[in-house]
Design an enzyme around this catalytic site. Structure first.
Site, short mmCIF file in Angstrom:
data_model
loop_
_atom_site.label_atom_id
_atom_site.label_comp_id
_atom_site.label_asym_id
_atom_site.label_seq_id
_atom_site.Cartn_x
_atom_site.Cartn_y
_atom_site.Cartn_z
N ASP A 172 0.84 -1.20 0.00
CA ASP A 172 0.00 0.00 0.00
C ASP A 172 0.88 1.26 0.00
O ASP A 172 0.56 2.24 -0.68
CB ASP A 172 -0.93 -0.03 1.22
CG ASP A 172 -1.61 -1.39 1.32
OD1 ASP A 172 -2.23 -1.80 0.34
OD2 ASP A 172 -1.47 -2.06 2.36
N HIS A 201 -4.87 -3.45 6.05
CA HIS A 201 -4.61 -3.69 4.62
C HIS A 201 -5.95 -4.06 3.98
O HIS A 201 -6.29 -5.23 3.81
CB HIS A 201 -3.59 -4.82 4.41
CG HIS A 201 -3.50 -5.22 2.97
ND1 HIS A 201 -2.99 -4.39 2.00
CD2 HIS A 201 -3.89 -6.34 2.32
CE1 HIS A 201 -3.08 -4.99 0.82
NE2 HIS A 201 -3.63 -6.18 0.99
P1 NAD Z 1 -2.38 -18.40 -4.30
O1 NAD Z 1 -3.73 -19.02 -4.11
O2 NAD Z 1 -1.80 -18.31 -5.67
O3 NAD Z 1 -1.31 -19.17 -3.41
C1 NAD Z 1 -1.52 -19.47 -2.08
C2 NAD Z 1 -0.77 -20.74 -1.79
O4 NAD Z 1 -0.88 -20.99 -0.40
C3 NAD Z 1 -1.36 -21.96 -2.50
O5 NAD Z 1 -0.32 -22.63 -3.18
C4 NAD Z 1 -1.94 -22.80 -1.37
O6 NAD Z 1 -1.83 -24.19 -1.62
C5 NAD Z 1 -1.07 -22.35 -0.19
N1 NAD Z 1 -1.68 -22.50 1.13
C6 NAD Z 1 -2.96 -22.30 1.50
N2 NAD Z 1 -3.11 -22.59 2.80
C7 NAD Z 1 -1.89 -22.94 3.25
C8 NAD Z 1 -1.42 -23.39 4.50
N3 NAD Z 1 -2.24 -23.50 5.57
N4 NAD Z 1 -0.11 -23.70 4.64
C9 NAD Z 1 0.72 -23.61 3.58
N5 NAD Z 1 0.32 -23.23 2.35
C10 NAD Z 1 -0.97 -22.89 2.20
O7 NAD Z 1 -2.46 -16.98 -3.58
P2 NAD Z 1 -1.45 -15.77 -3.71
O8 NAD Z 1 -1.87 -14.94 -4.86
O9 NAD Z 1 -0.06 -16.27 -3.64
O10 NAD Z 1 -1.84 -14.95 -2.40
C11 NAD Z 1 -1.59 -15.47 -1.13
C12 NAD Z 1 -2.27 -14.62 -0.07
O11 NAD Z 1 -1.70 -13.30 -0.07
C13 NAD Z 1 -3.77 -14.40 -0.28
O12 NAD Z 1 -4.40 -14.43 1.00
C14 NAD Z 1 -3.85 -12.99 -0.83
O13 NAD Z 1 -5.10 -12.40 -0.59
C15 NAD Z 1 -2.75 -12.34 -0.04
N6 NAD Z 1 -2.23 -11.07 -0.56
C16 NAD Z 1 -1.87 -10.14 0.36
C17 NAD Z 1 -1.33 -8.94 -0.06
C18 NAD Z 1 -0.92 -7.91 0.95
O14 NAD Z 1 -0.53 -6.80 0.55
N7 NAD Z 1 -0.98 -8.16 2.25
C19 NAD Z 1 -1.17 -8.69 -1.41
C20 NAD Z 1 -1.52 -9.67 -2.34
C21 NAD Z 1 -2.06 -10.87 -1.90
C1 LMR Z 2 -3.85 -6.64 -2.79
O1 LMR Z 2 -3.88 -5.62 -2.10
O2 LMR Z 2 -3.47 -6.64 -3.97
C2 LMR Z 2 -4.28 -7.95 -2.18
O3 LMR Z 2 -4.48 -7.83 -0.81
C3 LMR Z 2 -5.40 -8.57 -2.90
C4 LMR Z 2 -6.76 -8.07 -2.47
O4 LMR Z 2 -7.59 -8.91 -2.17
O5 LMR Z 2 -6.98 -6.87 -2.44
#
Ligand code: NAD
Ligand code: LMR
Length: 328
Positions: free
Chosen positions: A161, A189
């Site tokens: 962010d 977030h």
């Molecule tokens: P994704 O679905 O491509 O990958 C997530 C992976 O985590 C998968 O491979 C899944 O098998 C694995 N997983 C699920 N539960 C698990 C567990 N208990 N232990 C180990 N592995 C586990 O998702 P992504 O695009 O990589 O995003 C991951 C997370 O990050 C999501 O929750 C998304 O919303 C979040 N995210 C946060 C931000 C931020 O700024 N904070 C930004 C983008 C995405």
């Molecule tokens: C982001 O900020 O890109 C991630 O947290 C994805 C979402 O769900 O907003």
């Protein structure tokens, strides 16, 4: 060469994981002198573990000199063992028709068990960073399970962010990105977050003197930053991944670089009016590698106070939804 740092990563075969692990192994998170061992954790599912094998093969094929070992596992007791840094990326994404409360409950279970295992088996100096959404509340949940590790060791990522806000201000002012500084994120977030533009600087001057359009700062700017995640999902059909991995690299690198001031979601101690039980984004200053002090001296104007109150309320509401789980 220093002893390798053990870096545990959940969801290592997911989208963010695929943008992340190669950069950590290339030295971008801890610098070019710091060897690492990657401890990659996935769910106990054939497809996920097969994909993880593929990631490991590609890591081998990069022939990265700083990568001193890899662990691939679906057992958190193995994956978090002796870890110095735990990047909690894996989480269940929101499915169609799913309420935020359902997501909180499902992911709450994951972060309770991971928090417990980390507290039992990770290294004494372990730092935990939560990325999986809802990141602030998941971090609070994981920290609630810590008996050995101090809860200050648990942070959640709002750096994406901050990076988004910096880019938007630079675009609007027509300056190079590096001219923008001191833009920090307060709160959750989520779209309720507050990018505190009144403290930002552009080429050393207050951003509000350079961008005189107060209506843009209070309206479209805050909205664009807050809803950027949703805009990327709408455009890509998938949530942000490369920029999220990049922000995690920035988060940890800044946390390892004394003197750096950056946005981190930390345990609130009541500063800026945040409830003392939530994890809220705010500016912090890194003191020693892995440790920081929140900066609590910025004055908030009436507009900022309203925004901070709204994002605080959302964090308090999220905590209330999962509270029965924490005390069970
Ligand atoms: P994704 O679905 O491509 O990958 C997530 C992976 O985590 C998968 O491979 C899944 O098998 C694995 N997983 C699920 N539960 C698990 C567990 N208990 N232990 C180990 N592995 C586990 O998702 P992504 O695009 O990589 O995003 C991951 C997370 O990050 C999501 O929750 C998304 O919303 C979040 N995210 C946060 C931000 C931020 O700024 N904070 C930004 C983008 C995405
Ligand atoms: C982001 O900020 O890109 C991630 O947290 C994805 C979402 O769900 O907003």
């Amino acid at each position: 060469m220093q002893a390798p740092l053990r870096v545990a990563i959940t969801g290592a075969a997911g989208q963010i994981g695929y943008s992340l692990v190669f950069r950590i192994a290339a030295g971008e998170m801890f610098g070019p002198q710091q060897p690492v061992i990657l401890q990659m954790i996935e769910i106990p599912n054939e497809k996920a573990l097969k994909a993880l094998e593929g990631v490991a093969m590609e890591l081998d094929d990069c022939a990265l000199p700083l990568l001193k070992g890899m662990v691939m596992t679906s057992d958190p007791n193995i994956g978090f063992k002796d870890a110095n840094v735990c990047c909690l990326v894996g989480a269940k994404p929101r499915g169609p028709g799913m309420e935020r409360a359902d997501l909180l409950k499902d992911n709450g279970k994951i972060f309770i068990s991971q928090g417990r295992v980390i507290d039992q088996v990770a290294a004494d100096n372990c730092r935990v960073v939560v990325v999986g959404n809802p990141a602030n509340t998941n971090c609070m949940i994981a920290a609630s399970q810590a008996k050995r590790l101090p809860t200050e060791r648990f942070t959640a990522m709002v750096r994406l962010d901050q990076n988004r806000a910096q880019a938007q201000l630079a675009k609007k002012a027509g300056v190079d990105l590096t001219a923008v500084s001191d833009i920090f994120i307060y709160g959750n977030h989520s779209p309720s977050m507050f990018p505190a533009f009144a403290h930002a600087k552009i080429s050393g001057r207050p951003a509000t003197e350079v961008i005189k359009d107060q209506a843009w700062l209070q309206g479209p700017f805050c909205e664009t930053v807050g809803k950027r995640g949703a805009a990327i999902i709408a455009a890509r059909g998938l949530s942000s991944a490369a920029s999220a991995a990049n922000a995690l690299i920035n988060h940890v690198r800044s946390l390892w670089t004394p003197g750096t001031v950056h946005s981190v979601a930390v345990q609130s101690k009541g500063a800026y009016g945040f409830d003392p039980h939530v994890w809220a984004g705010m500016p912090v200053k890194t003191t020693t590698p892995g440790s920081f002090e929140p900066i609590t001296t910025y004055a908030l104007d009436e507009f900022a106070k309203g925004k901070v109150a709204a994002t605080n309320k959302e964090l308090v509401d999220e905590r209330a939804m999962v509270l029965p789980m924490l005390t069970a």
